[in-house]
Design a protein around this motif. Sequence first.
Motif, PDB file in Angstrom:
ATOM      1  N   ASP A  97       2.805  22.288  10.219  1.00 39.43           N
ATOM      2  CA  ASP A  97       2.199  21.331   9.497  1.00 39.43           C
ATOM      3  C   ASP A  97       0.959  20.536   9.790  1.00 39.43           C
ATOM      4  N   ASP A 143       0.510  17.158   9.705  1.00 41.55           N
ATOM      5  CA  ASP A 143       0.832  15.884   9.789  1.00 41.55           C
ATOM      6  C   ASP A 143       0.825  15.474  11.438  1.00 41.55           C
ATOM      7  N   GLN A 198       3.075  16.336  13.200  1.00 41.02           N
ATOM      8  CA  GLN A 198       4.437  16.336  13.643  1.00 41.02           C
ATOM      9  C   GLN A 198       5.089  17.695  14.464  1.00 41.02           C
ATOM     10  N   ARG A 250       5.484  10.634  11.189  1.00 40.64           N
ATOM     11  CA  ARG A 250       4.113  10.920  10.605  1.00 40.64           C
ATOM     12  C   ARG A 250       3.343   9.966  10.507  1.00 40.64           C
TER      13      ARG A 250
HETATM   14 MG    MG Z   1       5.950  15.944   8.200  1.00 43.53          MG
END
Ligand code: MG
Length: 320
Positions: free
Chosen positions: A94, A96, A98, A201
């Motif tokens: 991802d 973000d 994370q 996030r």
């Molecule tokens: Mg996320």
Amino acid sequence: MKTIDLVVPCYNEEAGLEHFVLETNKVIDSLPDYSFRYILVNDGSRDKTYLVMKKLAKQFSNIKYICFSRNFGKEAAMYAGLQHTTADYVVVMDADLQHPPEIFPQMIMALENEGYDCCATKRDEREGESKFRGIFSKLFFKLSNKLTDVKNPYGAMDYRMMTRQMVDSILELGEVQRFSKGIFSWVGFNTKWVSFKTVDRQLGTTTWKFSSLFKYALDGITCFSVAPLRFTAVMGGVIFLISLIYILITLIQTLFFGITTPGYVTTLCAVLFLGGITEMSIGILGEYIGRIYMESKDRPIYITKYSNFEEENNEEEDSE
Ligand code: MG
Ligand code: UDP
């Protein structure tokens, strides 16, 4: 030198994308024996994600991007990214942060020295997640492991590193309604599961709503199993047997004792019960027929608007 492609689906990530690339670059710089390339997939973002991607691609030569003509969903974005990979190892992650890039060395180790084809991640702690969502996802993992061929541990995530061979196998599954966690597991190969503590996030917001999670769970089961259909058939059989016995009892009663009081309650219960079951069975059938219908159209999984894979495309871009 071994090559590694990073497939990153991005939807409304203008706030965090640059930070993501800079943070990931720190890890990449610490691994000089590998040549990394980013494949950023802009899944029809409504913000300026595309402009950020273009800027980053100018700044760093190892950044490639694909922009969809609209939002096709994370599954489609992952597929598009995987289709464009050529590297020895492929990471899906991802945008973000994370999914911490810090575990790349651990993943490379699993693939190179421990004989695994895939190093996947699962989260142990679901902090920052609502209780309701936690209960729901636990239930889903249990149910889907029981009903389907797909075996994933609780908390399994898409974040993983895979060998070229495994990616090629995944791409052979060209279904439109994609459920990647299922597909990753369905293709087989040896997977090592590593876990890490999830972080919240930092920039941007999550785009998942409960309704989309519900649809995701439904996809997870129906895409890989016909167990619900079988369940309705078995249930039909059981109800048939019960009603046979009931009919027999009623017939005997009537023959020996004559017609007694009118069975208002029993009739009502039977009608409502059977009606409910019939509706539910039709619903389950409909779910599968709907999927056959969507699949039979054979539509493309995504449509590209811009990309810097072919440089010609790049020249006539307008700014958005
Ligand atoms: Mg996320
Ligand atoms: N994403 C995407 N298309 C979508 C929704 C999300 O490509 O329609 C991307 C998003 O940009 C992010 C990843 O999928 O990189 C996971 O999304 P998010 O962080 O919102 O989900 P969560 O972490 O809550 O599962």
